[in-house]
Each structure stands twice: as structure tokens, then as C-alpha cells.
Design a protein around this motif. Sequence first.
Motif, PDB file in Angstrom:
ATOM      1  N   GLU A 127       2.453  -7.053  -0.705  1.00 59.50           N
ATOM      2  CA  GLU A 127       1.866  -8.440  -1.072  1.00 59.50           C
ATOM      3  C   GLU A 127       2.153  -9.247   0.244  1.00 59.50           C
ATOM      4  O   GLU A 127       1.392 -10.071   0.780  1.00 59.50           O
ATOM      5  CB  GLU A 127       1.894  -9.037  -2.221  1.00 59.50           C
ATOM      6  CG  GLU A 127       1.407 -10.179  -2.633  1.00 59.50           C
ATOM      7  CD  GLU A 127      -0.001  -9.866  -2.686  1.00 59.50           C
ATOM      8  OE1 GLU A 127      -0.793 -10.890  -2.644  1.00 59.50           O
ATOM      9  OE2 GLU A 127      -0.631  -8.904  -3.411  1.00 59.50           O
ATOM     10  N   LEU A 128       3.389  -9.065   0.673  1.00 56.88           N
ATOM     11  CA  LEU A 128       3.880  -9.892   1.631  1.00 56.88           C
ATOM     12  C   LEU A 128       3.015  -9.424   3.057  1.00 56.88           C
ATOM     13  O   LEU A 128       2.547 -10.333   3.933  1.00 56.88           O
ATOM     14  CB  LEU A 128       5.501  -9.682   1.791  1.00 56.88           C
ATOM     15  CG  LEU A 128       6.014 -10.588   3.115  1.00 56.88           C
ATOM     16  CD1 LEU A 128       5.976 -12.034   2.745  1.00 56.88           C
ATOM     17  CD2 LEU A 128       7.313  -9.926   3.299  1.00 56.88           C
ATOM     18  N   VAL A 129       2.800  -8.080   3.079  1.00 52.74           N
ATOM     19  CA  VAL A 129       2.304  -7.657   4.214  1.00 52.74           C
ATOM     20  C   VAL A 129       0.664  -8.038   4.203  1.00 52.74           C
ATOM     21  O   VAL A 129       0.228  -8.443   5.013  1.00 52.74           O
ATOM     22  CB  VAL A 129       2.402  -5.972   4.352  1.00 52.74           C
ATOM     23  CG1 VAL A 129       1.252  -5.619   5.269  1.00 52.74           C
ATOM     24  CG2 VAL A 129       3.520  -5.566   4.879  1.00 52.74           C
ATOM     25  N   LYS A 130       0.351  -8.128   3.102  1.00 52.72           N
ATOM     26  CA  LYS A 130      -1.347  -8.412   2.868  1.00 52.72           C
ATOM     27  C   LYS A 130      -1.361  -9.868   3.129  1.00 52.72           C
ATOM     28  O   LYS A 130      -2.564 -10.287   3.601  1.00 52.72           O
ATOM     29  CB  LYS A 130      -1.745  -8.187   1.493  1.00 52.72           C
ATOM     30  CG  LYS A 130      -1.952  -6.470   1.296  1.00 52.72           C
ATOM     31  CD  LYS A 130      -2.380  -6.371  -0.032  1.00 52.72           C
ATOM     32  CE  LYS A 130      -2.615  -7.450  -1.207  1.00 52.72           C
ATOM     33  NZ  LYS A 130      -3.055  -6.655  -2.452  1.00 52.72           N
ATOM     34  N   ARG A 131      -0.415 -10.764   3.036  1.00 50.16           N
ATOM     35  CA  ARG A 131      -0.698 -12.037   3.311  1.00 50.16           C
ATOM     36  C   ARG A 131      -0.311 -12.547   4.662  1.00 50.16           C
ATOM     37  O   ARG A 131      -0.796 -13.532   5.236  1.00 50.16           O
ATOM     38  CB  ARG A 131      -0.016 -13.061   2.127  1.00 50.16           C
ATOM     39  CG  ARG A 131      -0.352 -12.973   0.792  1.00 50.16           C
ATOM     40  CD  ARG A 131       0.612 -13.560  -0.028  1.00 50.16           C
ATOM     41  NE  ARG A 131       0.091 -13.409  -1.393  1.00 50.16           N
ATOM     42  CZ  ARG A 131      -0.474 -14.447  -2.154  1.00 50.16           C
ATOM     43  NH1 ARG A 131      -0.710 -15.539  -1.808  1.00 50.16           N
ATOM     44  NH2 ARG A 131      -0.944 -14.172  -3.458  1.00 50.16           N
ATOM     45  N   SER A 132       0.461 -11.708   5.328  1.00 46.90           N
ATOM     46  CA  SER A 132       1.017 -11.936   6.598  1.00 46.90           C
ATOM     47  C   SER A 132       0.043 -11.454   7.764  1.00 46.90           C
ATOM     48  O   SER A 132      -0.116 -11.871   8.831  1.00 46.90           O
ATOM     49  CB  SER A 132       2.400 -11.562   6.975  1.00 46.90           C
ATOM     50  OG  SER A 132       2.498 -10.318   6.690  1.00 46.90           O
ATOM     51  N   ILE A 133      -0.553 -10.268   7.638  1.00 46.56           N
ATOM     52  CA  ILE A 133      -1.242  -9.676   8.617  1.00 46.56           C
ATOM     53  C   ILE A 133      -2.624  -9.277   8.013  1.00 46.56           C
ATOM     54  O   ILE A 133      -2.725  -9.097   6.838  1.00 46.56           O
ATOM     55  CB  ILE A 133      -0.486  -8.246   9.563  1.00 46.56           C
ATOM     56  CG1 ILE A 133      -0.285  -7.181   8.120  1.00 46.56           C
ATOM     57  CG2 ILE A 133       0.751  -8.700   9.842  1.00 46.56           C
ATOM     58  CD1 ILE A 133       0.020  -5.897   8.911  1.00 46.56           C
ATOM     59  N   THR A 134      -3.649  -9.233   8.800  1.00 49.34           N
ATOM     60  CA  THR A 134      -4.944  -8.779   8.533  1.00 49.34           C
ATOM     61  C   THR A 134      -5.031  -7.180   8.438  1.00 49.34           C
ATOM     62  O   THR A 134      -4.795  -6.585   9.563  1.00 49.34           O
ATOM     63  CB  THR A 134      -5.930  -9.523   9.369  1.00 49.34           C
ATOM     64  OG1 THR A 134      -5.817 -10.819   9.407  1.00 49.34           O
ATOM     65  CG2 THR A 134      -7.376  -9.232   8.920  1.00 49.34           C
TER      66      THR A 134
END
Length: 88
Positions: free
Chosen positions: A20-27
Amino acid sequence: MLVILALASVIAPIVMALVELVKRSITTKKNYIPLIAFAMGIFIGIVSFPFTELEVTLRLWAGGIAGLASTGLFEITNYRDGLTKGGK
């Protein structure tokens, strides 16, 4: 087998939070999310050596299972309205 599933159940929420952190930080494309979760699960399984005495291969299995399970865990908690296959 029971130890692998126990470790996977501990790792799965951690993987879910990191994905979830990756999804919110990079496209990224949504199709790659399960692959990212799988890779993160394997990585966390490898680095979990201070917390368990399992062999590396068993930690890899637990991490892979946790990565794939975390994707399903997120999909269960994710609310979606409507039908599949283009239905409104």
C-alpha cells in the motif's frame, strides 16, 4: 508446513502495508501489484532470519505465500460497488 503458514500469517499484514505504501508513493500499473507483493513477501521472508530458525527455502515459501495472500487480504477489505465484466 504449519510453521511456514504461521510465518506467512505474520508476514502477510506487513507485506500488505508495504505494498500500500508503494502504491501511494509511485505510479504503477494495477496488474503489477500482485507481482510486487510476491517479491516483497519473498524479500521479507529472507530478512526474517533473526526471528525464526527456519531454513532459507522455507522462509522463501512463507514469504511467497504471504505476498500472494496479502493481495487477497487487501481485496477482501477493499470496498467496490458494482459488477464485474463491465456491468454497471
